[in-house]
Design a protein around this motif. Structure first.
Motif, PDB file in Angstrom:
ATOM      1  N   GLY A   1       0.824  -1.205   0.000  1.00 39.20           N
ATOM      2  CA  GLY A   1       0.000   0.000   0.000  1.00 39.20           C
ATOM      3  C   GLY A   1       0.858   1.254   0.000  1.00 39.20           C
ATOM      4  O   GLY A   1       1.903   1.296   0.620  1.00 39.20           O
ATOM      5  N   HIS A   2       0.379   2.297  -0.702  1.00 47.18           N
ATOM      6  CA  HIS A   2       1.230   3.479  -0.851  1.00 47.18           C
ATOM      7  C   HIS A   2       0.494   4.806  -0.814  1.00 47.18           C
ATOM      8  O   HIS A   2       1.056   5.821  -1.173  1.00 47.18           O
ATOM      9  N   ASN A   3      -0.759   4.809  -0.405  1.00 47.83           N
ATOM     10  CA  ASN A   3      -1.485   6.075  -0.330  1.00 47.83           C
ATOM     11  C   ASN A   3      -2.439   6.032   0.864  1.00 47.83           C
ATOM     12  O   ASN A   3      -2.612   4.973   1.471  1.00 47.83           O
ATOM     13  N   PRO A   4      -3.051   7.155   1.221  1.00 48.08           N
ATOM     14  CA  PRO A   4      -3.930   7.164   2.402  1.00 48.08           C
ATOM     15  C   PRO A   4      -5.069   6.144   2.339  1.00 48.08           C
ATOM     16  O   PRO A   4      -5.378   5.504   3.346  1.00 48.08           O
ATOM     17  N   ALA A   5      -5.684   5.959   1.174  1.00 47.99           N
ATOM     18  CA  ALA A   5      -6.774   4.983   1.061  1.00 47.99           C
ATOM     19  C   ALA A   5      -6.257   3.567   1.323  1.00 47.99           C
ATOM     20  O   ALA A   5      -6.910   2.773   1.998  1.00 47.99           O
ATOM     21  N   ALA A   6      -5.065   3.257   0.811  1.00 51.78           N
ATOM     22  CA  ALA A   6      -4.475   1.937   1.054  1.00 51.78           C
ATOM     23  C   ALA A   6      -4.134   1.769   2.532  1.00 51.78           C
ATOM     24  O   ALA A   6      -4.305   0.686   3.093  1.00 51.78           O
ATOM     25  N   GLY A   7      -3.645   2.832   3.177  1.00 52.79           N
ATOM     26  CA  GLY A   7      -3.336   2.769   4.601  1.00 52.79           C
ATOM     27  C   GLY A   7      -4.568   2.477   5.434  1.00 52.79           C
ATOM     28  O   GLY A   7      -4.533   1.662   6.359  1.00 52.79           O
ATOM     29  N   ARG A   8      -5.685   3.120   5.098  1.00 55.16           N
ATOM     30  CA  ARG A   8      -6.944   2.862   5.820  1.00 55.16           C
ATOM     31  C   ARG A   8      -7.430   1.448   5.561  1.00 55.16           C
ATOM     32  O   ARG A   8      -7.889   0.750   6.477  1.00 55.16           O
ATOM     33  N   ALA A   9      -7.344   0.995   4.297  1.00 56.80           N
ATOM     34  CA  ALA A   9      -7.779  -0.364   3.957  1.00 56.80           C
ATOM     35  C   ALA A   9      -6.917  -1.401   4.664  1.00 56.80           C
ATOM     36  O   ALA A   9      -7.431  -2.408   5.169  1.00 56.80           O
ATOM     37  N   LEU A  10      -5.615  -1.161   4.716  1.00 58.96           N
ATOM     38  CA  LEU A  10      -4.716  -2.082   5.408  1.00 58.96           C
ATOM     39  C   LEU A  10      -5.059  -2.151   6.897  1.00 58.96           C
ATOM     40  O   LEU A  10      -5.173  -3.233   7.471  1.00 58.96           O
ATOM     41  N   ALA A  11      -5.253  -0.996   7.528  1.00 55.38           N
ATOM     42  CA  ALA A  11      -5.592  -0.969   8.951  1.00 55.38           C
ATOM     43  C   ALA A  11      -6.904  -1.701   9.214  1.00 55.38           C
ATOM     44  O   ALA A  11      -7.016  -2.474  10.176  1.00 55.38           O
ATOM     45  N   GLN A  12      -7.894  -1.495   8.359  1.00 54.13           N
ATOM     46  CA  GLN A  12      -9.189  -2.174   8.541  1.00 54.13           C
ATOM     47  C   GLN A  12      -9.039  -3.679   8.361  1.00 54.13           C
ATOM     48  O   GLN A  12      -9.609  -4.472   9.114  1.00 54.13           O
ATOM     49  N   THR A  13      -8.268  -4.093   7.366  1.00 51.46           N
ATOM     50  CA  THR A  13      -8.046  -5.517   7.121  1.00 51.46           C
ATOM     51  C   THR A  13      -7.334  -6.163   8.304  1.00 51.46           C
ATOM     52  O   THR A  13      -7.699  -7.255   8.745  1.00 51.46           O
ATOM     53  N   LEU A  14      -6.327  -5.481   8.842  1.00 50.29           N
ATOM     54  CA  LEU A  14      -5.621  -6.015  10.014  1.00 50.29           C
ATOM     55  C   LEU A  14      -6.554  -6.121  11.217  1.00 50.29           C
ATOM     56  O   LEU A  14      -6.522  -7.112  11.957  1.00 50.29           O
ATOM     57  N   ALA A  15      -7.404  -5.128  11.405  1.00 51.71           N
ATOM     58  CA  ALA A  15      -8.374  -5.173  12.499  1.00 51.71           C
ATOM     59  C   ALA A  15      -9.367  -6.317  12.295  1.00 51.71           C
ATOM     60  O   ALA A  15      -9.714  -7.025  13.248  1.00 51.71           O
ATOM     61  N   ASP A  16      -9.807  -6.532  11.058  1.00 53.18           N
ATOM     62  CA  ASP A  16     -10.726  -7.637  10.757  1.00 53.18           C
ATOM     63  C   ASP A  16     -10.070  -8.988  11.012  1.00 53.18           C
ATOM     64  O   ASP A  16     -10.702  -9.902  11.552  1.00 53.18           O
ATOM     65  N   LEU A  17      -8.804  -9.136  10.614  1.00 54.18           N
ATOM     66  CA  LEU A  17      -8.081 -10.383  10.873  1.00 54.18           C
ATOM     67  C   LEU A  17      -7.963 -10.643  12.372  1.00 54.18           C
ATOM     68  O   LEU A  17      -8.125 -11.770  12.830  1.00 54.18           O
ATOM     69  N   GLU A  18      -7.679  -9.591  13.125  1.00 50.30           N
ATOM     70  CA  GLU A  18      -7.552  -9.719  14.579  1.00 50.30           C
ATOM     71  C   GLU A  18      -8.871 -10.155  15.197  1.00 50.30           C
ATOM     72  O   GLU A  18      -8.903 -11.002  16.091  1.00 50.30           O
ATOM     73  N   GLU A  19      -9.964  -9.610  14.715  1.00 49.59           N
ATOM     74  CA  GLU A  19     -11.275  -9.967  15.254  1.00 49.59           C
ATOM     75  C   GLU A  19     -11.624 -11.416  14.919  1.00 49.59           C
ATOM     76  O   GLU A  19     -12.141 -12.148  15.754  1.00 49.59           O
ATOM     77  N   ALA A  20     -11.324 -11.849  13.697  1.00 50.18           N
ATOM     78  CA  ALA A  20     -11.658 -13.202  13.257  1.00 50.18           C
ATOM     79  C   ALA A  20     -10.777 -14.265  13.897  1.00 50.18           C
ATOM     80  O   ALA A  20     -11.237 -15.356  14.219  1.00 50.18           O
ATOM     81  N   SER A  21      -9.507 -13.960  14.087  1.00 49.57           N
ATOM     82  CA  SER A  21      -8.555 -14.936  14.621  1.00 49.57           C
ATOM     83  C   SER A  21      -7.458 -14.187  15.364  1.00 49.57           C
ATOM     84  O   SER A  21      -6.407 -13.893  14.793  1.00 49.57           O
ATOM     85  N   PRO A  22      -7.684 -13.855  16.629  1.00 52.51           N
ATOM     86  CA  PRO A  22      -6.727 -13.035  17.384  1.00 52.51           C
ATOM     87  C   PRO A  22      -5.327 -13.650  17.473  1.00 52.51           C
ATOM     88  O   PRO A  22      -5.169 -14.797  17.879  1.00 52.51           O
ATOM     89  N   LYS A  23      -4.371 -12.883  17.032  1.00 49.67           N
ATOM     90  CA  LYS A  23      -2.956 -13.225  17.149  1.00 49.67           C
ATOM     91  C   LYS A  23      -2.213 -11.906  17.294  1.00 49.67           C
ATOM     92  O   LYS A  23      -2.620 -10.900  16.732  1.00 49.67           O
ATOM     93  N   PRO A  24      -1.117 -11.870  18.039  1.00 51.31           N
ATOM     94  CA  PRO A  24      -0.351 -10.620  18.169  1.00 51.31           C
ATOM     95  C   PRO A  24       0.116 -10.133  16.801  1.00 51.31           C
ATOM     96  O   PRO A  24       0.535 -10.922  15.965  1.00 51.31           O
ATOM     97  N   LEU A  25       0.025  -8.820  16.588  1.00 49.82           N
ATOM     98  CA  LEU A  25       0.436  -8.226  15.317  1.00 49.82           C
ATOM     99  C   LEU A  25       1.808  -7.585  15.478  1.00 49.82           C
ATOM    100  O   LEU A  25       2.016  -6.752  16.348  1.00 49.82           O
ATOM    101  N   HIS A  26       2.725  -8.002  14.629  1.00 50.33           N
ATOM    102  CA  HIS A  26       4.076  -7.444  14.584  1.00 50.33           C
ATOM    103  C   HIS A  26       4.262  -6.909  13.161  1.00 50.33           C
ATOM    104  O   HIS A  26       4.067  -7.639  12.203  1.00 50.33           O
ATOM    105  N   LEU A  27       4.620  -5.649  13.043  1.00 51.08           N
ATOM    106  CA  LEU A  27       4.793  -5.034  11.725  1.00 51.08           C
ATOM    107  C   LEU A  27       6.263  -4.795  11.428  1.00 51.08           C
ATOM    108  O   LEU A  27       7.027  -4.405  12.307  1.00 51.08           O
ATOM    109  N   ILE A  28       6.619  -5.015  10.170  1.00 48.13           N
ATOM    110  CA  ILE A  28       7.929  -4.634   9.650  1.00 48.13           C
ATOM    111  C   ILE A  28       7.621  -3.614   8.564  1.00 48.13           C
ATOM    112  O   ILE A  28       6.896  -3.908   7.615  1.00 48.13           O
TER     113      ILE A  28
END
Length: 118
Positions: free
Chosen positions: A29-56
């Protein structure tokens, strides 16, 4: 949904029992819309299957750190490692700048900064 790809094959694939403990995803992702979509997707993944999130994170210098990544993802990750982008075609943000901008956007100071490729 962000254009994320789960790394299930290749040299970075997560295999065996490790798949039960964590998942490895890649996103470009490389723009504000992609950043929001990425954050929402990560939040959805966490809700569906909680696992600690580590970002690089590495980011090109022409990108708006605050809007494209830091604000949307603030508070999602347990640990963040900021890295350089060797051989980038445009000047990348220094890892130290990424780290400081994340903190200024409301994230806790976690993880580490890698200032040169290993």
């Amino acid at each position: 949904m962000a254009r994320m790809q789960r790394l299930d094959s290749g040299p970075f694939a997560v295999t065996g029992e490790a798949r039960l403990r964590f998942r490895l995803w890649l996103d470009g992702g490389h723009n504000p819309a992609a950043g929001r979509a990425l954050a929402q997707t990560l939040a959805d993944l966490e809700e569906a299957s909680p696992k600690p999130l580590h970002l690089i994170v590495g980011m090109m210098g022409l990108k708006d750190l605050q809007r494209a990544f830091c604000r949307p993802s603030a508070g999602l990750a347990r640990h963040v490692v900021t890295v350089p982008i060797p051989g980038a075609h445009e000047a990348p943000h220094a890892p130290e700048v990424l780290a400081e901008t994340r903190v200024a956007s409301g994230s806790k100071r976690t993880g580490r900064t890698v200032s040169r490729a290993r």
